[in-house]
Design an enzyme around this catalytic site. Structure first.
Site, mmCIF file in Angstrom:
data_model
loop_
_atom_site.group_PDB
_atom_site.id
_atom_site.type_symbol
_atom_site.label_atom_id
_atom_site.label_comp_id
_atom_site.label_asym_id
_atom_site.label_seq_id
_atom_site.Cartn_x
_atom_site.Cartn_y
_atom_site.Cartn_z
ATOM 1 N N CYS A 186 2.339 23.087 40.667
ATOM 2 C CA CYS A 186 1.495 22.336 41.721
ATOM 3 C C CYS A 186 0.859 21.518 40.669
ATOM 4 O O CYS A 186 -0.117 21.876 39.909
ATOM 5 C CB CYS A 186 0.600 23.080 42.324
ATOM 6 S SG CYS A 186 -0.714 22.084 43.295
ATOM 7 N N ASN A 210 -7.805 35.578 46.652
ATOM 8 C CA ASN A 210 -7.896 34.372 45.904
ATOM 9 C C ASN A 210 -7.172 33.215 46.338
ATOM 10 O O ASN A 210 -5.839 33.378 46.297
ATOM 11 C CB ASN A 210 -7.683 34.678 44.403
ATOM 12 C CG ASN A 210 -7.334 33.352 43.319
ATOM 13 O OD1 ASN A 210 -6.737 33.436 42.373
ATOM 14 N ND2 ASN A 210 -8.079 32.260 43.566
ATOM 15 N N GLY A 211 -7.760 32.190 46.640
ATOM 16 C CA GLY A 211 -6.834 30.981 47.078
ATOM 17 C C GLY A 211 -7.674 30.314 48.416
ATOM 18 O O GLY A 211 -8.870 30.495 48.451
ATOM 19 N N CYS A 224 -8.534 19.622 45.022
ATOM 20 C CA CYS A 224 -7.540 20.774 45.282
ATOM 21 C C CYS A 224 -8.050 21.246 46.677
ATOM 22 O O CYS A 224 -9.224 21.641 46.793
ATOM 23 C CB CYS A 224 -7.871 21.861 44.099
ATOM 24 S SG CYS A 224 -6.992 23.394 44.212
ATOM 25 N N CYS A 280 -3.666 17.839 41.867
ATOM 26 C CA CYS A 280 -4.964 17.240 41.258
ATOM 27 C C CYS A 280 -4.768 16.033 40.478
ATOM 28 O O CYS A 280 -5.534 15.080 40.258
ATOM 29 C CB CYS A 280 -5.902 18.463 40.686
ATOM 30 S SG CYS A 280 -5.115 19.228 39.314
ATOM 31 N N CYS A 301 0.020 26.826 39.885
ATOM 32 C CA CYS A 301 -1.165 25.877 39.618
ATOM 33 C C CYS A 301 -1.104 25.577 38.003
ATOM 34 O O CYS A 301 -1.414 26.470 37.324
ATOM 35 C CB CYS A 301 -2.320 26.560 40.008
ATOM 36 S SG CYS A 301 -3.964 25.760 39.355
ATOM 37 N N TYR A 332 -7.192 25.145 32.380
ATOM 38 C CA TYR A 332 -8.820 25.529 32.227
ATOM 39 C C TYR A 332 -9.051 26.790 32.783
ATOM 40 O O TYR A 332 -9.824 27.630 32.190
ATOM 41 C CB TYR A 332 -9.381 24.402 32.996
ATOM 42 C CG TYR A 332 -10.951 24.829 33.240
ATOM 43 C CD1 TYR A 332 -11.740 24.731 32.335
ATOM 44 C CD2 TYR A 332 -11.335 25.417 34.516
ATOM 45 C CE1 TYR A 332 -13.180 25.154 32.270
ATOM 46 C CE2 TYR A 332 -12.596 25.922 34.570
ATOM 47 C CZ TYR A 332 -13.488 25.695 33.450
ATOM 48 O OH TYR A 332 -14.788 26.089 33.951
ATOM 49 N N GLY A 382 -14.953 33.904 38.807
ATOM 50 C CA GLY A 382 -15.936 33.842 39.857
ATOM 51 C C GLY A 382 -17.237 34.603 39.545
ATOM 52 O O GLY A 382 -17.134 35.886 39.167
ATOM 53 N N ASP A 429 -11.541 17.727 24.813
ATOM 54 C CA ASP A 429 -12.001 18.626 26.139
ATOM 55 C C ASP A 429 -10.629 18.815 27.030
ATOM 56 O O ASP A 429 -9.732 18.052 26.954
ATOM 57 C CB ASP A 429 -12.891 18.092 27.064
ATOM 58 C CG ASP A 429 -13.889 19.141 27.764
ATOM 59 O OD1 ASP A 429 -13.515 20.184 27.834
ATOM 60 O OD2 ASP A 429 -15.109 18.717 28.399
ATOM 61 N N CYS A 484 -10.974 32.522 42.505
ATOM 62 C CA CYS A 484 -11.527 33.961 42.463
ATOM 63 C C CYS A 484 -10.521 34.631 41.743
ATOM 64 O O CYS A 484 -9.560 34.299 41.172
ATOM 65 C CB CYS A 484 -11.632 34.392 43.896
ATOM 66 S SG CYS A 484 -12.511 33.501 45.082
ATOM 67 N N SER A 492 -13.402 26.618 26.650
ATOM 68 C CA SER A 492 -12.093 26.253 27.155
ATOM 69 C C SER A 492 -11.539 25.493 26.601
ATOM 70 O O SER A 492 -10.241 25.384 26.565
ATOM 71 C CB SER A 492 -12.506 25.843 28.787
ATOM 72 O OG SER A 492 -13.335 24.741 28.558
HETATM 73 P P1 AMP Z 1 -17.274 17.232 34.779
HETATM 74 O O1 AMP Z 1 -18.549 17.291 33.837
HETATM 75 O O2 AMP Z 1 -17.588 17.226 36.229
HETATM 76 O O3 AMP Z 1 -16.383 15.951 34.342
HETATM 77 O O4 AMP Z 1 -16.585 18.553 34.289
HETATM 78 C C1 AMP Z 1 -15.714 18.689 33.398
HETATM 79 C C2 AMP Z 1 -15.848 19.933 32.352
HETATM 80 O O5 AMP Z 1 -15.936 21.120 33.233
HETATM 81 C C3 AMP Z 1 -14.930 20.220 31.531
HETATM 82 O O6 AMP Z 1 -15.517 20.421 30.064
HETATM 83 C C4 AMP Z 1 -14.039 21.409 31.787
HETATM 84 O O7 AMP Z 1 -14.121 22.225 30.837
HETATM 85 C C5 AMP Z 1 -14.889 21.966 32.892
HETATM 86 N N1 AMP Z 1 -14.171 22.064 34.143
HETATM 87 C C6 AMP Z 1 -12.960 21.571 34.538
HETATM 88 N N2 AMP Z 1 -12.593 22.112 35.636
HETATM 89 C C7 AMP Z 1 -13.438 22.895 36.013
HETATM 90 C C8 AMP Z 1 -13.725 23.626 37.235
HETATM 91 N N3 AMP Z 1 -12.714 23.679 38.064
HETATM 92 N N4 AMP Z 1 -14.702 24.546 37.474
HETATM 93 C C9 AMP Z 1 -15.794 24.304 36.508
HETATM 94 N N5 AMP Z 1 -15.648 23.849 35.273
HETATM 95 C C10 AMP Z 1 -14.676 22.966 35.226
#
Ligand code: AMP
Length: 495
Positions: A445, A114-115, A394, A448, A248, A254, A40, A357, A14, A295
């Site tokens: 941290c 947030n947390g 996490c 993950c 973190c 990201y 968020g 990515d 958040c 990202s």
């Molecule tokens: P996935 O498809 O589940 O492997 O998600 C990975 C993709 O989601 C990557 O392109 C990241 O940029 C993005 N991502 C990584 N962590 C998060 C997160 N906590 N919340 C939303 N998107 C994420």
């Protein structure tokens, strides 16, 4: 049902904001929340005080769904706090939207969090056994109850007493009639920074919110530090003993916006270095480098520079589709990806592509993108991930799927490569990540990636763990939009 079992994607943390000493505190908070929107998108809200009345505007959806500049600008007050929410504890309902506002014996108290608290379940059971009645299913309400119980010595002492009982990750911003208080957990897991705008003081999860209102960043709030903003200016104290910092690392990878600075380091610059390191450690025979917007653009640019390959725009993002992980179900999630990203055939056709990515969580995105690039005529697709395999959930405010859904939890890199159908796949090592970020390993941290949790995870309850039937008046999902807003509530001093 937990979010993960509903098949939703991982969630962000958040965002919190607070300001003291500006005649347009509500309007600036509104701008600050826009800047923090990436943290968020489920609900948004702000609370403003003019020293006599505390007014609340909050609702489900984006800042632009919930708050209107005209209405916000008319809210009187020189102090305000705000919140944008992704649920990591408690489901997505209006009752759980923040800031949470309570009335206790000393007056009105608003809190934005947030947390994620790791012992909240136990604390809540104890409080309920002692007769406390909870209005929401968010862990933040536990903090409010504890403060109310310790309230006789004044708010600041009560916050300290309450937080001594709480464990986990928190960046908290409180507001009562005449002060704003920020506190960061003793490990400093979630970010919180202090800024200044002329004579006003500002707190925000990320410094990009300072830029949005023309404020100067001053410094990060330290782990365990309490910062009080009131008529006297800023007062600060080490409220909770901090034996170790554990910021973190995923904020750098990201979560945070590239134009934010965390611990004095620009997030884009760190991501670019991660990309450079990835290129050195895991080169690929290729023609072009592309990043996954938005990202991964920084890391992909770093990879391309280091590899001496052209950086190309191979994927085009439709910016009017929300982040993938807002989609409520797996089916919608998959089509969300399709709507959101398209491959640029002119760039891709006949080329050997490095796809950078920032992370792989379930592997859904990577597999989809590899297929998309092949359909656009890529000869080869080499996937490079600017972080280590994400193998552990996490418990500190990033809503990740169940452990079994994390693709790296049980699979080797080669298995993941096969699953995502890439020609090659490589991740950064934990060592390379730590060296590149440039902070001591003990100061981060990395749970993950490593499974080493800095704060014991006592109550690993799912985020919906407290939902024993709907909270009265909030049954089901409240649709996004102003119609759902609980706005307009006014609490007067002495009511
Ligand atoms: P996935 O498809 O589940 O492997 O998600 C990975 C993709 O989601 C990557 O392109 C990241 O940029 C993005 N991502 C990584 N962590 C998060 C997160 N906590 N919340 C939303 N998107 C994420």
């Amino acid at each position: 049902m937990s979010r993960a079992s509903r098949g939703e994607g991982p969630r962000d943390a958040c965002g919190v904001f607070g300001i003291y000493g500006h005649p347009e505190a509500a309007r600036l908070t509104y701008y600050g929340l826009f800047a923090l929107q990436h943290r968020g998108q489920e609900s948004a809200g702000l609370v403003v005080s003019d020293g006599c009345s505390v007014r609340v505007e909050k609702g489900m959806g984006l800042v632009s769904d919930v708050l209107e500049e005209g209405t916000v600008s008319r809210l009187p007050g020189h102090l305000a706090i705000g919140h944008v929410r992704y649920s990591t504890a408690g489901s997505s309902t209006l009752a759980n939207a923040q800031p949470l506002v309570v009335r206790y014996r000393k007056g009105v108290l608003a809190v934005a969090h947030n947390g994620n608290l790791t012992n909240a379940h136990r604390l809540r059971e104890r409080l309920e056994e002692a007769g406390s009645i909870f209005q929401t299913t968010v862990d933040t309400e536990v903090i409010a109850h504890l403060i109310a119980r310790h309230g006789k010595n004044g708010l600041e002492a009560a916050i300290v007493e309450a937080l001594r009982e709480v464990e986990g990750a928190y960046a908290l911003v409180f507001l009562d009639e005449d002060r704003v208080i920020g506190v960061r957990d003793p490990f400093g897991i979630r970010p919180l920074s202090l800024g200044r705008l002329g004579g006003a003081w500002v707190l925000a999860s990320e410094t990009c919110a300072f830029d949005a209102i023309g404020a100067e960043p001053v410094r990060d709030v330290e782990p365990g530090e309490m910062v009080v903003l009131d008529q006297a200016g800023v007062r600060t104290r080490q409220a909770l003993e901090s034996r170790r910092r554990a910021a973190c690392v995923f904020e750098y990878i990201y979560l945070a916006r590239p134009d934010s600075n965390l611990q004095g380091m620009n997030v884009h610059a760190v991501r670019k270095q991660l990309g450079r390191r990835l290129a050195r450690d895991h080169p690929a025979e290729a023609d072009i480098v592309i990043g996954v917007p938005d990202s991964s653009i920084s890391a992909a640019a770093g990879y391309a520079e280091e590899a001496g390959l052209p950086y190309e725009m191979g994927l085009v993002k439709n910016r009017y589709v929300g982040r993938t992980f807002i989609m409520p179900a797996q089916g919608q999630r998959a089509s969300g990806v399709r709507l959101k990203l398209n491959a640029l055939r002119k760039v891709i056709e006949g080329r050997r592509v490095v796809l950078v990515d920032d992370s792989i969580v379930r592997g859904t995105t990577a597999r989809y993108l590899v297929r998309l690039l092949r359909e656009a005529g890529a000869r080869q697709v080499h996937v490079r991930i600017a972080s280590p395999p994400y193998a552990n959930a996490c418990f500190y405010g990033v809503d990740t799927p169940d452990h079994k859904e994390l693709v790296a939890a049980s699979r080797s890199v080669e298995d993941i490569r096969r699953q995502i159908e890439a020609d090659s796949l490589a991740f950064l090592s934990v060592e390379a990540l730590v060296e590149t970020v440039g902070l001591p390993r003990g100061g981060l941290c990395l749970a993950c990636f490593t499974g080493e949790y800095p704060v014991a995870v006592q109550d690993a309850v799912g985020k919906d763990g407290w939902e024993r039937g709907p909270v009265p008046g909030t049954a089901g999902q409240v649709p996004a939009g102003r119609a759902a807003a609980a706005g307009g509530t006014v609490y007067r001093v002495g009511d």
